[in-house]
Design a protein around this motif. Structure first.
Motif, PDB file in Angstrom:
ATOM      1  N   GLN A 269      -3.118  -1.577 -10.139  1.00 36.72           N
ATOM      2  CA  GLN A 269      -2.904  -2.962 -10.582  1.00 36.72           C
ATOM      3  C   GLN A 269      -1.915  -3.668  -9.653  1.00 36.72           C
ATOM      4  O   GLN A 269      -2.136  -4.818  -9.267  1.00 36.72           O
ATOM      5  CB  GLN A 269      -2.392  -2.984 -12.029  1.00 36.72           C
ATOM      6  N   ASP A 270      -0.852  -2.984  -9.292  1.00 42.02           N
ATOM      7  CA  ASP A 270       0.124  -3.563  -8.351  1.00 42.02           C
ATOM      8  C   ASP A 270      -0.529  -3.847  -7.000  1.00 42.02           C
ATOM      9  O   ASP A 270      -0.287  -4.895  -6.389  1.00 42.02           O
ATOM     10  CB  ASP A 270       1.318  -2.620  -8.163  1.00 42.02           C
TER      11      ASP A 270
ATOM     12  N   ILE B  77       0.845  -1.206   0.000  1.00 44.69           N
ATOM     13  CA  ILE B  77       0.000   0.000   0.000  1.00 44.69           C
ATOM     14  C   ILE B  77       0.877   1.251   0.000  1.00 44.69           C
ATOM     15  O   ILE B  77       0.638   2.190  -0.768  1.00 44.69           O
ATOM     16  CB  ILE B  77      -0.945   0.001   1.214  1.00 44.69           C
ATOM     17  N   ALA B  78       1.898   1.257   0.839  1.00 41.61           N
ATOM     18  CA  ALA B  78       2.795   2.419   0.912  1.00 41.61           C
ATOM     19  C   ALA B  78       3.515   2.641  -0.417  1.00 41.61           C
ATOM     20  O   ALA B  78       3.667   3.785  -0.869  1.00 41.61           O
ATOM     21  CB  ALA B  78       3.804   2.224   2.044  1.00 41.61           C
ATOM     22  N   GLU B  79       3.932   1.549  -1.053  1.00 39.57           N
ATOM     23  CA  GLU B  79       4.613   1.684  -2.339  1.00 39.57           C
ATOM     24  C   GLU B  79       3.679   2.222  -3.418  1.00 39.57           C
ATOM     25  O   GLU B  79       4.088   3.044  -4.248  1.00 39.57           O
ATOM     26  CB  GLU B  79       5.200   0.337  -2.763  1.00 39.57           C
ATOM     27  N   SER B  80       2.411   1.799  -3.410  1.00 30.91           N
ATOM     28  CA  SER B  80       1.469   2.314  -4.411  1.00 30.91           C
ATOM     29  C   SER B  80       1.191   3.793  -4.171  1.00 30.91           C
ATOM     30  O   SER B  80       1.091   4.576  -5.129  1.00 30.91           O
ATOM     31  CB  SER B  80       0.176   1.509  -4.420  1.00 30.91           C
TER      32      SER B  80
ATOM     33  N   THR C 281      -2.688  14.616 -17.511  1.00 33.51           N
ATOM     34  CA  THR C 281      -3.801  13.772 -17.057  1.00 33.51           C
ATOM     35  C   THR C 281      -3.682  12.346 -17.584  1.00 33.51           C
ATOM     36  O   THR C 281      -3.979  11.396 -16.861  1.00 33.51           O
ATOM     37  CB  THR C 281      -5.152  14.367 -17.483  1.00 33.51           C
ATOM     38  N   GLU C 282      -3.234  12.175 -18.813  1.00 39.63           N
ATOM     39  CA  GLU C 282      -3.053  10.827 -19.361  1.00 39.63           C
ATOM     40  C   GLU C 282      -1.941  10.085 -18.616  1.00 39.63           C
ATOM     41  O   GLU C 282      -2.097   8.905 -18.284  1.00 39.63           O
ATOM     42  CB  GLU C 282      -2.728  10.896 -20.853  1.00 39.63           C
ATOM     43  N   LYS C 283      -0.861  10.785 -18.364  1.00 42.54           N
ATOM     44  CA  LYS C 283       0.263  10.148 -17.661  1.00 42.54           C
ATOM     45  C   LYS C 283      -0.115   9.835 -16.214  1.00 42.54           C
ATOM     46  O   LYS C 283       0.236   8.776 -15.691  1.00 42.54           O
ATOM     47  CB  LYS C 283       1.494  11.044 -17.709  1.00 42.54           C
ATOM     48  N   ILE C 284      -0.842  10.751 -15.595  1.00 42.21           N
ATOM     49  CA  ILE C 284      -1.284  10.520 -14.212  1.00 42.21           C
ATOM     50  C   ILE C 284      -2.242   9.327 -14.171  1.00 42.21           C
ATOM     51  O   ILE C 284      -2.153   8.481 -13.278  1.00 42.21           O
ATOM     52  CB  ILE C 284      -1.931  11.792 -13.624  1.00 42.21           C
ATOM     53  N   THR C 285      -3.127   9.243 -15.154  1.00 42.85           N
ATOM     54  CA  THR C 285      -4.072   8.122 -15.212  1.00 42.85           C
ATOM     55  C   THR C 285      -3.335   6.803 -15.387  1.00 42.85           C
ATOM     56  O   THR C 285      -3.648   5.807 -14.720  1.00 42.85           O
ATOM     57  CB  THR C 285      -5.081   8.320 -16.360  1.00 42.85           C
ATOM     58  N   ASP C 286      -2.338   6.789 -16.251  1.00 42.82           N
ATOM     59  CA  ASP C 286      -1.543   5.569 -16.445  1.00 42.82           C
ATOM     60  C   ASP C 286      -0.807   5.176 -15.162  1.00 42.82           C
ATOM     61  O   ASP C 286      -0.770   3.995 -14.796  1.00 42.82           O
ATOM     62  CB  ASP C 286      -0.536   5.756 -17.583  1.00 42.82           C
TER      63      ASP C 286
END
Length: 129
Positions: A101-102, A68-71, A89-94
């Motif tokens: 996912q992680d 959780i901390a790493e995410s 916004t696209e990069k932030i969304t990715d």
């Protein structure tokens, strides 16, 4: 899981050092000690299995907290790096989707380990019963 030794280590006291009233009852004391060790040993093994299970569960929870901390670190890093760019916004969304996912994978791994832990604990209990 670790198990304790099942052999009795009770050794009778030397007869010459005992008062007469105690030396007569030495066989009874020896039998009583052997029976009490036999009765207590399975309970100690069950408690040991339970403590090992709790320890493993705590370790798994700490691994999940680390995930959780790493995410959160990944999301914060993405927000700080891409905050001034117009296509951010696209990069932030990715970045966000990758972090989630992680985290989802870590949670699925956690559930798998909990299921195995429950099975191992039940097996240890049944061995003692």
């Amino acid at each position: 899981m670790a198990t304790l030794s099942r052999t009795s280590s009770f050794k009778p006291l030397p007869s010459d050092s005992l008062p007469p009233w105690l030396s007569i009852s030495q066989p009874l004391l020896q039998w009583w000690m052997e029976q009490s060790v036999k009765g207590v040993q399975p309970l100690m093994n069950v408690q040991l299995a339970w403590l090992e299970s709790v320890s493993s569960a705590m370790q798994m929870e700490m691994e999940f907290c680390q995930a959780i901390a790493e995410s959160h670190e990944k999301i914060s890093h993405c927000l700080l790096i891409h905050q001034k760019s117009p296509k951010s916004t696209e990069k932030i969304t990715d970045c966000y989707q990758q972090a989630m996912q992680d985290l989802s994978n870590a949670h699925l791994n956690r559930l798998k380990k909990v299921t195995e832990l429950s099975h191992d604990f039940r097996s240890a209990i049944w061995e003692e019963i």
